[in-house]
Design a protein around this motif. Structure first.
Motif, PDB file in Angstrom:
ATOM      1  N   GLY A  85       0.845  -1.242  -0.061  1.00  0.00           N
ATOM      2  CA  GLY A  85       0.018   0.041   0.129  1.00  0.00           C
ATOM      3  C   GLY A  85       0.792   1.350   0.057  1.00  0.00           C
ATOM      4  N   ASP A  86       0.528   2.166  -0.793  1.00  0.00           N
ATOM      5  CA  ASP A  86       1.216   3.527  -0.879  1.00  0.00           C
ATOM      6  C   ASP A  86       0.759   4.539   0.188  1.00  0.00           C
ATOM      7  OD1 ASP A  86      -1.122   4.910  -1.817  1.00  0.00           O
ATOM      8  OD2 ASP A  86      -0.462   4.304  -4.027  1.00  0.00           O
ATOM      9  N   SER A  87       1.348   5.884   0.218  1.00  0.00           N
ATOM     10  CA  SER A  87       0.993   6.619   1.106  1.00  0.00           C
ATOM     11  C   SER A  87      -0.194   7.260   0.976  1.00  0.00           C
ATOM     12  CB  SER A  87       2.128   7.915   1.112  1.00  0.00           C
ATOM     13  OG  SER A  87       2.276   8.353  -0.310  1.00  0.00           O
ATOM     14  N   ASN A  90      -2.307   4.990   3.171  1.00  0.00           N
ATOM     15  CA  ASN A  90      -1.998   4.967   4.354  1.00  0.00           C
ATOM     16  C   ASN A  90      -1.149   6.104   4.627  1.00  0.00           C
ATOM     17  OD1 ASN A  90      -2.930   2.439   5.533  1.00  0.00           O
ATOM     18  ND2 ASN A  90      -1.867   1.561   3.765  1.00  0.00           N
ATOM     19  N   PRO A  92       0.714   8.962   6.730  1.00  0.00           N
ATOM     20  CA  PRO A  92       1.251   9.010   8.266  1.00  0.00           C
ATOM     21  C   PRO A  92       0.487  10.186   8.575  1.00  0.00           C
ATOM     22  CG  PRO A  92       3.000   9.640   6.423  1.00  0.00           C
ATOM     23  CD  PRO A  92       1.775   9.380   5.740  1.00  0.00           C
ATOM     24  N   LEU A  97       4.668  13.340  10.871  1.00  0.00           N
ATOM     25  CA  LEU A  97       5.214  14.193  10.117  1.00  0.00           C
ATOM     26  C   LEU A  97       5.941  15.376  10.413  1.00  0.00           C
ATOM     27  CD1 LEU A  97       2.757  14.002   7.025  1.00  0.00           C
ATOM     28  CD2 LEU A  97       5.044  12.977   7.121  1.00  0.00           C
ATOM     29  N   GLU A  98       5.582  15.982  11.351  1.00  0.00           N
ATOM     30  CA  GLU A  98       6.223  17.135  11.907  1.00  0.00           C
ATOM     31  C   GLU A  98       7.295  16.617  12.619  1.00  0.00           C
ATOM     32  OE1 GLU A  98       5.086  20.566  12.662  1.00  0.00           O
ATOM     33  OE2 GLU A  98       3.368  20.705  11.466  1.00  0.00           O
ATOM     34  N   VAL A 100       8.973  14.180  11.876  1.00  0.00           N
ATOM     35  CA  VAL A 100      10.112  13.635  10.886  1.00  0.00           C
ATOM     36  C   VAL A 100      10.771  14.893  10.426  1.00  0.00           C
ATOM     37  CG1 VAL A 100      10.290  12.590   8.729  1.00  0.00           C
ATOM     38  CG2 VAL A 100       8.819  11.449  10.421  1.00  0.00           C
ATOM     39  N   PHE A 101       9.987  15.925  10.069  1.00  0.00           N
ATOM     40  CA  PHE A 101      10.549  16.943   9.426  1.00  0.00           C
ATOM     41  C   PHE A 101      11.753  17.570  10.433  1.00  0.00           C
ATOM     42  CE2 PHE A 101      10.686  21.501   8.260  1.00  0.00           C
ATOM     43  CZ  PHE A 101      10.870  21.393   6.904  1.00  0.00           C
ATOM     44  N   ASN A 104      14.740  15.755  10.603  1.00  0.00           N
ATOM     45  CA  ASN A 104      15.632  16.043   9.450  1.00  0.00           C
ATOM     46  C   ASN A 104      16.205  17.214   9.466  1.00  0.00           C
ATOM     47  OD1 ASN A 104      15.444  13.658   7.364  1.00  0.00           O
ATOM     48  ND2 ASN A 104      13.333  13.797   7.547  1.00  0.00           N
ATOM     49  N   ASN A 163       3.424   0.095   7.815  1.00  0.00           N
ATOM     50  CA  ASN A 163       3.924   1.045   6.885  1.00  0.00           C
ATOM     51  C   ASN A 163       4.298   2.187   7.953  1.00  0.00           C
ATOM     52  OD1 ASN A 163       3.427   0.224   4.344  1.00  0.00           O
ATOM     53  ND2 ASN A 163       1.354   1.177   4.369  1.00  0.00           N
ATOM     54  N   TYR A 167       8.400   3.357   8.390  1.00  0.00           N
ATOM     55  CA  TYR A 167       8.829   4.774   8.338  1.00  0.00           C
ATOM     56  C   TYR A 167       9.742   5.140   9.709  1.00  0.00           C
ATOM     57  CZ  TYR A 167       7.862   9.589   6.929  1.00  0.00           C
ATOM     58  OH  TYR A 167       7.709  10.927   6.377  1.00  0.00           O
ATOM     59  N   ASN A 170      13.210   3.549   9.640  1.00  0.00           N
ATOM     60  CA  ASN A 170      14.235   4.500   8.965  1.00  0.00           C
ATOM     61  C   ASN A 170      14.722   5.254   9.612  1.00  0.00           C
ATOM     62  OD1 ASN A 170      13.800   2.563   6.601  1.00  0.00           O
ATOM     63  ND2 ASN A 170      12.403   3.772   5.523  1.00  0.00           N
TER      64      ASN A 170
ATOM     65  N   MET B  31       2.046  19.685   5.048  1.00  0.00           N
ATOM     66  CA  MET B  31       3.192  18.667   5.363  1.00  0.00           C
ATOM     67  C   MET B  31       2.784  17.414   4.897  1.00  0.00           C
ATOM     68  SD  MET B  31       6.197  18.754   7.443  1.00  0.00           S
ATOM     69  CE  MET B  31       6.200  19.634   8.745  1.00  0.00           C
ATOM     70  N   GLY B  33       4.305  13.253   3.572  1.00  0.00           N
ATOM     71  CA  GLY B  33       5.379  12.491   3.561  1.00  0.00           C
ATOM     72  C   GLY B  33       5.028  11.011   2.849  1.00  0.00           C
ATOM     73  N   PRO B  35       5.931   7.218   3.803  1.00  0.00           N
ATOM     74  CA  PRO B  35       6.470   6.422   4.483  1.00  0.00           C
ATOM     75  C   PRO B  35       7.529   5.238   3.708  1.00  0.00           C
ATOM     76  CG  PRO B  35       4.448   6.418   5.289  1.00  0.00           C
ATOM     77  CD  PRO B  35       4.510   7.194   3.865  1.00  0.00           C
ATOM     78  N   GLU B  36       7.240   4.893   2.554  1.00  0.00           N
ATOM     79  CA  GLU B  36       7.944   3.735   1.953  1.00  0.00           C
ATOM     80  C   GLU B  36       9.501   4.345   1.350  1.00  0.00           C
ATOM     81  OE1 GLU B  36       4.589   5.120  -1.030  1.00  0.00           O
ATOM     82  OE2 GLU B  36       4.840   5.243   1.228  1.00  0.00           O
ATOM     83  N   VAL B  40       9.901  13.804   3.087  1.00  0.00           N
ATOM     84  CA  VAL B  40       9.064  14.458   3.922  1.00  0.00           C
ATOM     85  C   VAL B  40       9.273  15.849   3.385  1.00  0.00           C
ATOM     86  CG1 VAL B  40      10.610  14.996   5.715  1.00  0.00           C
ATOM     87  CG2 VAL B  40       8.026  15.314   6.058  1.00  0.00           C
ATOM     88  N   PHE B  62      13.135  16.812   2.317  1.00  0.00           N
ATOM     89  CA  PHE B  62      13.811  15.942   2.574  1.00  0.00           C
ATOM     90  C   PHE B  62      13.690  14.805   1.673  1.00  0.00           C
ATOM     91  CE2 PHE B  62      14.030  18.553   6.513  1.00  0.00           C
ATOM     92  CZ  PHE B  62      15.037  18.925   6.442  1.00  0.00           C
TER      93      PHE B  62
END
Lengths: 180, 137
Positions: A85-87, A90, A92, A97-98, A100-101, A104, A163, A167, A170, B31, B33, B35-36, B40, B62
């Motif tokens: 399944g892709d984003s 599903n 996030p 995401l905040e 994750v950002f 990064n 999924n 994430y 990683n 925002m 992203g 996951p795969e 993001v 990113f």
């Protein structure tokens, strides 16, 4: 072995289920390994030798996939015809995401020589590790639910969870690499 | 896999990298992203309250070269458009402009999602502002 098993669960003689008893699975693995060890077929016909060899190799694959809860779940999803399944199916959650950002950004700052970013990355790493633990608990609950209901809805939830976990995995790796 | 010249151009000279105050009522933030691949993307628009036109757009991504190029191109296209015109931008427009290969189409999808998310955030903020005005009266 009159015919080869149709899937890795069948190799162990069990239903397609998720909440497996690992010590029991391991015991069964040893029993079957011994039973079909190629050495025991040294004097058998060439065809039987080949069958024993094929089964042993399938048994090893089955054990490798089923002993790990993540690969077991991914395998069962595939058997039931559900692709990762892709984003779009599903997405996030925004608060993830905040995080994750921000992680990064901190990684970028660290690379450009800002050592203050280390603390930020360490904090993020700990949050992601806690999140991963939580997901693993949720996963075990979904395993039990699936075995009881065998329903597509639980598999959908499981797919979403896997999924998210991938994430997080990683991110944990990136953060650990940066801190090492 | 080779990147197209246009992707490389955006990747090496990304346009409009940066961020705006997400608490500004005229700024919409998206925002998104994937996951795969771990990408993001943050994309922001600033809308002129008098004209309804997007005055400024910023992004920070990113991810791979195609994801950066897709969002960079998106910010270029957004500037000067009305919010409704911006909503008409399709990921296939980005694919065509950047000559993205099939394996990178999801990068353009991400950029389209980011545009939509930013506009939604802006609209929600405007709605919130309106209700605040109504309450004040």
């Amino acid at each position: 072995m009159s015919h080869s098993p149709s899937d890795y669960f069948a190799v162990f003689g069990i239903d397609r289920s998720l909440a497996l008893n690992l010590p029991e699975l391991q015991r069964q693995f040893y029993v079957l390994s011994k039973q079909f060890h190629p050495d025991r077929f040294a004097r058998a016909s060439a065809a039987e030798q080949q069958r024993a060899l094929d089964f042993t190799s399938q048994l090893n694959d089955a054990w490798r996939i089923l002993r790990d809860p993540i690969s077991r779940a991914e395998y069962l999803l595939k058997l039931q015809g559900m692709e990762p399944g892709d984003s779009r199916t599903n997405p996030p959650p925004p608060e993830l995401l905040e995080e994750v950002f921000d992680l990064n950004m901190a990684l970028e700052e660290l690379r450009s020589g800002d050592t203050h970013a280390r603390d930020q990355i360490l904090g993020a790493l700990n949050r992601f590790l806690a999140l991963r633990d939580q997901l693993d608990q949720d996963r075990d609950a979904l395993f039990v639910r699936y075995d009881a209901n065998r329903d597509a809805a639980t598999l959908q939830d499981l797919r979403g969870l896997l999924n998210r976990r991938r994430y997080i995995e990683n991110l944990v790796r990136d953060a650990q690499q940066a801190l090492s | 896999m080779a990147y197209s010249d246009k992707v490389l151009d955006h990747y090496n000279h990304p346009r409009n990298v940066g961020s705006m105050d997400k608490n500004d009522s005229h700024v919409g933030t998206g925002m998104v992203g994937a996951p795969e691949c771990g990408d993001v993307m943050k994309l922001q628009i600033k809308v002129n309250p008098e004209t309804g036109i997007i005055d400024d757009a910023k992004f920070k991504t990113f991810g791979c070269g195609s994801a950066i190029a897709s969002s960079s191109l998106a910010t270029e296209w957004l500037k000067g458009k009305t919010v409704d015109e911006a909503l008409a931008i399709k990921n296939t427009d980005i694919v065509n402009e950047l000559a993205l290969p099939p394996v990178k189409i999801h990068c353009s999808v991400l950029a389209e999602d980011a545009i939509k998310a930013a506009i939604t955030d802006y609209k929600v903020k405007q709605g919130a502002d309106v209700s605040a005005l109504v309450q004040a009266h």
